[in-house]
Design an enzyme around this catalytic site. Structure first.
Site, PDB file in Angstrom:
ATOM      1  N   GLU A   1       0.788  -1.234   0.000  1.00  0.00           N
ATOM      2  CA  GLU A   1       0.000   0.000   0.000  1.00  0.00           C
ATOM      3  C   GLU A   1       0.822   1.287   0.000  1.00  0.00           C
ATOM      4  OE1 GLU A   1      -2.933  -0.433   3.105  1.00  0.00           O
ATOM      5  OE2 GLU A   1      -4.117  -1.809   1.881  1.00  0.00           O
TER       6      GLU A   1
ATOM      7  N   GLU B   1      -5.643  -7.475  -1.797  1.00  0.00           N
ATOM      8  CA  GLU B   1      -6.479  -7.319  -0.605  1.00  0.00           C
ATOM      9  C   GLU B   1      -7.832  -6.767  -1.011  1.00  0.00           C
ATOM     10  OE1 GLU B   1      -4.986  -5.026   2.640  1.00  0.00           O
ATOM     11  OE2 GLU B   1      -2.965  -5.885   2.552  1.00  0.00           O
TER      12      GLU B   1
END
Length: 501
Positions: free
Chosen positions: A194, A314
């Site tokens: 991320e 995810e």
């Protein structure tokens, strides 16, 4: 993404030996996926050129202060991996922090009482990771290592921090690539989790340009182990357009990641629902019909234009909101049902297996054993075949032999208005089982009234019983069993059959 720490620790709890809600019984040995993988356009191919689909789940913990996957305070790691396999997930994404590569880092909260996790006693975190990788491979699962955090304190916007410089990041990536060289269970490494503002894509600033950093790190990885896939996540903002942390791949079209070894890059996006954070598209009057357009813009076009494979590394939700329920249904459809598209599809790993993810929950319930069958059910159409197992571990799962079982049915008590019975399952094959089911047909109007050590479904006179979480793994020559009560009595002994996986 816009959230605080999602990976909250939970207190250790004793394992509750409760039944699974169901089991997936596909034969891993019949599926493609052998050897190392490479890319071709938007597809991932195995060593023989067969298309494969990653359809897996995140099991987090190595990135936290526990320095090991969570849940081992109440479960044996082999039992957990067997359960992942039995549910039909074919890949584990294992987040870690660079802390586990520090010499002498030891795991915390592993229960070794009563023989549980016996072979993990005294091992370092990296050695425990070795055990998990080896057993996952035996069970026909692939593993993606995810550099989730620089250290266990938390995530970072950039791939480096003051205490963990880029040089350490790359050194540790190379160490992991070398550690698992020759073990094709580990198919690749997710370089950094991320990236987000101020990370950019294509801006040219070497201190902020994630695309350039990914090229440096990716080349370091494939120099050490050229067989690995390199998974590259997106950023948060590109040309003023913002989205989820790691979920914006808009820059790929103009600035692709280029490695010295061809056909190794898989782009990765993260996508979440309102239980994690609100986004403008959730309040669009056309929701959820607007979502395919949103996904196309941020990351879906990379797949649809045949640029490269796309892996949604995810995604998750608690499913408490009707908006989230519609979002997950729409996303599963967008990712392309396996029955229609096969492996010509998006890849994915759900966040998460763990129930202690505060803003998404998990596939496992809070007892760390039973399954959230509603959430799991949303994913049924996009699950994909298991992969060949190595068959070289000790205990459940994997390929490398014949899976077979037999069952015997014994009435232990019959009082006319009701009865009790026991069923013994014996592994008659040459390799360990990770799941089994037994079927039979009652001769009359008998109904099961209660059952232990298995889960049963009954339609008319036909009954199917599936192993519980704790007794699906049966070594060659070994046995497991379950019992049940039924009514009325006087049924006699029906013929039973056993199916192994």
């Amino acid at each position: 993404m816009f959230r605080t720490l999602r990976r909250a620790l939970c207190a250790a709890a004793a394992a509750l030996l409760l039944p699974l809600a169901g089991a997936h019984t596909a034969h891993a040995a019949d599926a493609p996926g052998a050897g190392y993988w490479h890319t071709s356009g938007r597809q991932i191919l195995d060593a023989a050129g067969h298309p494969v689909r990653i359809a897996g789940i995140n099991w987090f913990g190595f990135e936290t202060s526990n320095h090991v996957v969570h849940g081992l305070w109440s479960r044996d790691y082999k039992n957990v991996i067997d359960q992942v396999r039995s549910l039909g997930y074919n890949t584990l994404r294992l987040p870690y922090s660079d802390d586990i590569l520090k010499p002498g880092t030891m795991p915390d909260s592993i229960n070794v009482s009563g023989g549980m996790n016996a072979d993990l006693q005294g091992l370092t975190s990296l050695q425990v990771l070795d055990k998990i990788v080896a057993y996952a491979g035996q069970d026909g699962l692939k593993v993606i290592l995810d550099r989730h955090r620089p250290d266990s304190a938390g995530q970072s916007a950039l791939w480096y921090t003051a205490s963990v410089p880029e040089s350490t990041w790359i050194t540790d990536l190379k160490a992991l690539a070398a550690r698992y060289r020759g073990q094709d269970t580990v198919i690749g490494i997710d370089l950094h989790n991320e990236p987000h503002d101020p990370a950019c894509w294509g801006c040219g600033d070497t201190t902020k340009d994630w695309r350039l950093a990914a090229q440096r790190a990716g080349n370091a990885v494939v120099t050490v182990n050229p067989d690995l896939l390199v998974f590259v996540e997106g950023v948060q903002t590109y040309n003023g357009v913002s989205g989820w942390w790691g979920g914006n791949l808009m820059g790929v079209a103009q600035y692709p990641v280029q490695l010295d070894v061809a056909n190794r890059v898989v782009y990765s996006a993260h996508d979440y629902a309102t239980s994690v954070a609100q986004q403008s598209w959730f309040s669009d009057p056309s929701f959820p019909a607007n979502m395919p357009g949103v996904w196309d813009k941020y990351w879906g076009y990379v797949f649809k234009q045949n640029i490269a494979p796309v892996w949604v590394g995810e995604f998750g939700t608690t499913l408490q909101s009707p908006v989230d329920q519609k979002w997950l249904a729409a996303l599963a459809d967008y990712l392309r049902p396996t029955s229609t598209y096969g492996a010509d599809s998006f890849h994915w790993t759900l966040w998460s297996l763990n129930p202690n993810s505060g803003d998404t929950g998990g596939i496992l319930n809070s007892d760390w054993t039973t399954v959230d069958t509603v959430k799991d059910g949303y994913l049924a159409a996009i699950k994909a075949p298991l992969f060949p197992g190595t068959g070289t571990g000790t205990g459940g799962g994997g390929g490398g032999g014949t899976r077979a079982c037999s069952a015997t049915y014994t009435v232990t008590d019959d009082w006319g208005s009701g009865f009790n019975a026991e069923v013994k399952v014996t592994n008659t094959g040459t390799t360990a089982l990770s799941s089994w089911k037994v079927t039979w047909t009652f001769p009359g109007s008998q109904k099961i009234t209660n059952i232990w050590n298995a889960t049963a479904t009954q339609s008319g006179q036909s009954v199917t019983a599936v192993n519980a979480a704790h007794n699906g793994s049966v070594p060659a020559g070994g046995s497991a069993g379950f019992g049940f009560g039924g009514a009325p009595g006087g049924a006699g002994v029906p013929s039973v059959s056993c199916t192994a996986a």
